[in-house]
Design a protein around this motif. Sequence first.
Motif, PDB file in Angstrom:
ATOM      1  N   ALA A   1     -18.815 -29.310  76.234  1.00 21.45           N
ATOM      2  CA  ALA A   1     -20.198 -28.985  76.577  1.00 21.45           C
ATOM      3  C   ALA A   1     -21.104 -30.153  76.237  1.00 21.45           C
ATOM      4  N   ALA A   2     -22.309 -30.143  76.786  1.00 19.75           N
ATOM      5  CA  ALA A   2     -23.286 -31.169  76.445  1.00 19.75           C
ATOM      6  C   ALA A   2     -23.608 -31.103  74.952  1.00 19.75           C
ATOM      7  N   VAL A   3     -23.873 -32.256  74.350  1.00 19.92           N
ATOM      8  CA  VAL A   3     -24.245 -32.295  72.943  1.00 19.92           C
ATOM      9  C   VAL A   3     -25.549 -31.513  72.757  1.00 19.92           C
ATOM     10  N   ASP A   4     -25.570 -30.629  71.729  1.00 16.34           N
ATOM     11  CA  ASP A   4     -26.688 -29.688  71.593  1.00 16.34           C
ATOM     12  C   ASP A   4     -27.169 -29.627  70.148  1.00 16.34           C
ATOM     13  N   PHE A   5     -27.659 -30.750  69.636  1.00 21.68           N
ATOM     14  CA  PHE A   5     -28.109 -30.800  68.242  1.00 21.68           C
ATOM     15  C   PHE A   5     -29.264 -29.848  67.983  1.00 21.68           C
ATOM     16  N   GLY A   6     -30.120 -29.661  68.950  1.00 19.25           N
ATOM     17  CA  GLY A   6     -31.307 -28.822  68.758  1.00 19.25           C
ATOM     18  C   GLY A   6     -30.992 -27.381  68.433  1.00 19.25           C
ATOM     19  N   ASN A   7     -29.788 -26.915  68.744  1.00 24.17           N
ATOM     20  CA  ASN A   7     -29.421 -25.526  68.478  1.00 24.17           C
ATOM     21  C   ASN A   7     -28.441 -25.376  67.318  1.00 24.17           C
ATOM     22  N   VAL A   8     -28.366 -26.389  66.457  1.00 22.78           N
ATOM     23  CA  VAL A   8     -27.564 -26.270  65.240  1.00 22.78           C
ATOM     24  C   VAL A   8     -28.431 -25.621  64.153  1.00 22.78           C
ATOM     25  N   HIS A   9     -27.944 -24.542  63.572  1.00 27.84           N
ATOM     26  CA  HIS A   9     -28.630 -23.933  62.424  1.00 27.84           C
ATOM     27  C   HIS A   9     -28.313 -24.780  61.194  1.00 27.84           C
ATOM     28  N   VAL A  10     -29.342 -25.200  60.462  1.00 27.71           N
ATOM     29  CA  VAL A  10     -29.139 -26.167  59.375  1.00 27.71           C
ATOM     30  C   VAL A  10     -29.760 -25.668  58.069  1.00 27.71           C
ATOM     31  N   GLU A  11     -28.955 -25.635  57.016  1.00 29.96           N
ATOM     32  CA  GLU A  11     -29.410 -25.402  55.649  1.00 29.96           C
ATOM     33  C   GLU A  11     -28.711 -26.403  54.736  1.00 29.96           C
ATOM     34  N   GLY A  12     -29.395 -26.816  53.670  1.00 31.52           N
ATOM     35  CA  GLY A  12     -28.806 -27.749  52.718  1.00 31.52           C
ATOM     36  C   GLY A  12     -28.389 -27.065  51.433  1.00 31.52           C
ATOM     37  N   ILE A  13     -28.241 -27.857  50.379  1.00 28.89           N
ATOM     38  CA  ILE A  13     -27.659 -27.346  49.129  1.00 28.89           C
ATOM     39  C   ILE A  13     -28.640 -27.330  47.967  1.00 28.89           C
ATOM     40  N   ARG A  14     -29.913 -27.588  48.212  1.00 27.30           N
ATOM     41  CA  ARG A  14     -30.864 -27.707  47.102  1.00 27.30           C
ATOM     42  C   ARG A  14     -30.955 -26.433  46.260  1.00 27.30           C
ATOM     43  N   ARG A  15     -30.769 -25.264  46.859  1.00 26.76           N
ATOM     44  CA  ARG A  15     -30.963 -24.011  46.132  1.00 26.76           C
ATOM     45  C   ARG A  15     -29.705 -23.520  45.429  1.00 26.76           C
ATOM     46  N   ILE A  16     -28.600 -24.247  45.562  1.00 26.15           N
ATOM     47  CA  ILE A  16     -27.371 -23.829  44.884  1.00 26.15           C
ATOM     48  C   ILE A  16     -27.479 -24.179  43.398  1.00 26.15           C
ATOM     49  N   ALA A  17     -27.254 -23.176  42.545  1.00 24.52           N
ATOM     50  CA  ALA A  17     -27.336 -23.358  41.095  1.00 24.52           C
ATOM     51  C   ALA A  17     -25.939 -23.340  40.484  1.00 24.52           C
ATOM     52  N   PRO A  18     -25.764 -23.949  39.308  1.00 23.60           N
ATOM     53  CA  PRO A  18     -24.460 -23.867  38.646  1.00 23.60           C
ATOM     54  C   PRO A  18     -23.963 -22.438  38.493  1.00 23.60           C
ATOM     55  N   LEU A  19     -24.889 -21.507  38.317  1.00 22.94           N
ATOM     56  CA  LEU A  19     -24.512 -20.108  38.171  1.00 22.94           C
ATOM     57  C   LEU A  19     -23.814 -19.577  39.425  1.00 22.94           C
ATOM     58  N   ASP A  20     -24.268 -20.032  40.602  1.00 19.83           N
ATOM     59  CA  ASP A  20     -23.614 -19.604  41.839  1.00 19.83           C
ATOM     60  C   ASP A  20     -22.175 -20.101  41.898  1.00 19.83           C
ATOM     61  N   LEU A  21     -21.962 -21.310  41.410  1.00 20.75           N
ATOM     62  CA  LEU A  21     -20.602 -21.864  41.403  1.00 20.75           C
ATOM     63  C   LEU A  21     -19.715 -21.112  40.419  1.00 20.75           C
ATOM     64  N   GLU A  22     -20.301 -20.654  39.305  1.00 19.71           N
ATOM     65  CA  GLU A  22     -19.546 -19.856  38.336  1.00 19.71           C
ATOM     66  C   GLU A  22     -19.171 -18.500  38.926  1.00 19.71           C
ATOM     67  N   PHE A  23     -20.148 -17.843  39.548  1.00 20.39           N
ATOM     68  CA  PHE A  23     -19.861 -16.550  40.172  1.00 20.39           C
ATOM     69  C   PHE A  23     -18.830 -16.703  41.288  1.00 20.39           C
ATOM     70  N   ALA A  24     -18.924 -17.783  42.055  1.00 18.03           N
ATOM     71  CA  ALA A  24     -17.959 -18.019  43.123  1.00 18.03           C
ATOM     72  C   ALA A  24     -16.549 -18.099  42.547  1.00 18.03           C
ATOM     73  N   ARG A  25     -16.397 -18.827  41.449  1.00 17.49           N
ATOM     74  CA  ARG A  25     -15.081 -18.939  40.804  1.00 17.49           C
ATOM     75  C   ARG A  25     -14.568 -17.563  40.376  1.00 17.49           C
TER      76      ARG A  25
END
Length: 432
Positions: A220-244
């Motif tokens: 398909a044609a390249v479609d960057f405009g329709n990529v849903h994007v979130e980063g990692i700034r809100r991830i806390a060490p506590l989330d990584l502990e709970f994930a484990r």
Amino acid sequence: MTAERTIKLAIAGLGTVGAGTIALIAAQGRLLTDRAGAGVEVVAVSARDRGRDRGVDLSAFEWWDDPVAMAREAECDLVVELIGGSDGVAKAVCEAAMEAGRHVVTANKALIAHHGTALGRLAEEKGVALGYEAAVAGGIPIIKAIREGLAGNRFTRVHGILNGTCNYILTEMRETGRAFDDVLEEAQSLGYAEADPSFDVDGIDAAHKLAILASLAFGAAVDFGNVHVEGIRRIAPLDLEFARELGFKIKLLGIAERTEDGIYQRVHPTMVPVQAPIAAIEGVTNAVETFGDFVGATVLQGAGAGAGPTASAVMSDVLDVAAGRRAPVFGVPAERLTPAASLPMTGHVGPYYVRLRVIDRPGVIADVTAVLRDNAVSMESIIQRGRDPEEPVDVVMTTHETTEAAMQQVLVAIDGLDAVVEPPTLIRIERD
């Protein structure tokens, strides 16, 4: 062995990758000739600062102050664009080179994500190659793997760790318990993150790469405009502990899926099972997993950035040109690259992790479960850390499969509860 012919290169941009490409050619000249059946020679270069020491000898090359003029006029067969940026000079260099009948190789993921379809059509119209192996995942040969090595497959999904900076930060946070800002500062001191890290940690870099992979995998044609994007700034060490504790690791993933209704493209922090192949990828390493109808799952991993790995990817495209190997830019003829139906993130279906910080008083959990009930969301598990009527406590819940639209309504309602003292953290779970 003496090559009967030589392919002449002009290099626009002499940063880390440009200098690395020149160093690779100097070190591997005989090997390159043997593998391509032709010599590879740099004849012209262009960069903003002529006097800067780049650690390589530039004295034998013609210097051009104007890279666009170089692309159009230099006595070369191929232009290597390593300037960067989605528009401006980088785009003009590629267009000028192709208009002049010269092949182009680029490491510029932003350029391909925004203008790849148009540039691919121009390349085919002019009968020249457009190589971009170095634009995605550094030294991992994922472009050729999808376009050529796995060409007999229809792909339903491609996902991966596409940004080494984010993977390094999440790895260090999990292993040391340090906060995001602290690990980011370390990543900057080590050269893994830029002074302005937003391009990496906010997910834009990974989104550029995902848009390219989705186009290649799904035709398909390249479609960057329709990529849903979130980063990692809100991830806390506590989330990584709970994930484990829950049997997961948190990775920033780029995920592209093709369904009967269209294509999902999304970049966001994701919980993946600890036994999943992608979960084992740590530090600055990248990895891409593809799912083809005949081959099944295939995983490629390796260095996602750096002078050597990226120069290696640049050279793979140069050698294809030198050897006369040619494939359609995005795997199919450019005129068949039409926009695919893009599906909104609200339609995503899957399980979710939600962390709340609440005042520990009777009725709080009942209020939360009432919100879930009212939005037809089913809870799978709940964990509460500590109990202190004087201080907020953390409560984590996971859900059964539900829609993104329902979860966003849940978050808004929970955030409005009196006992919730900060915005909830949501992380999507991928169990496949």
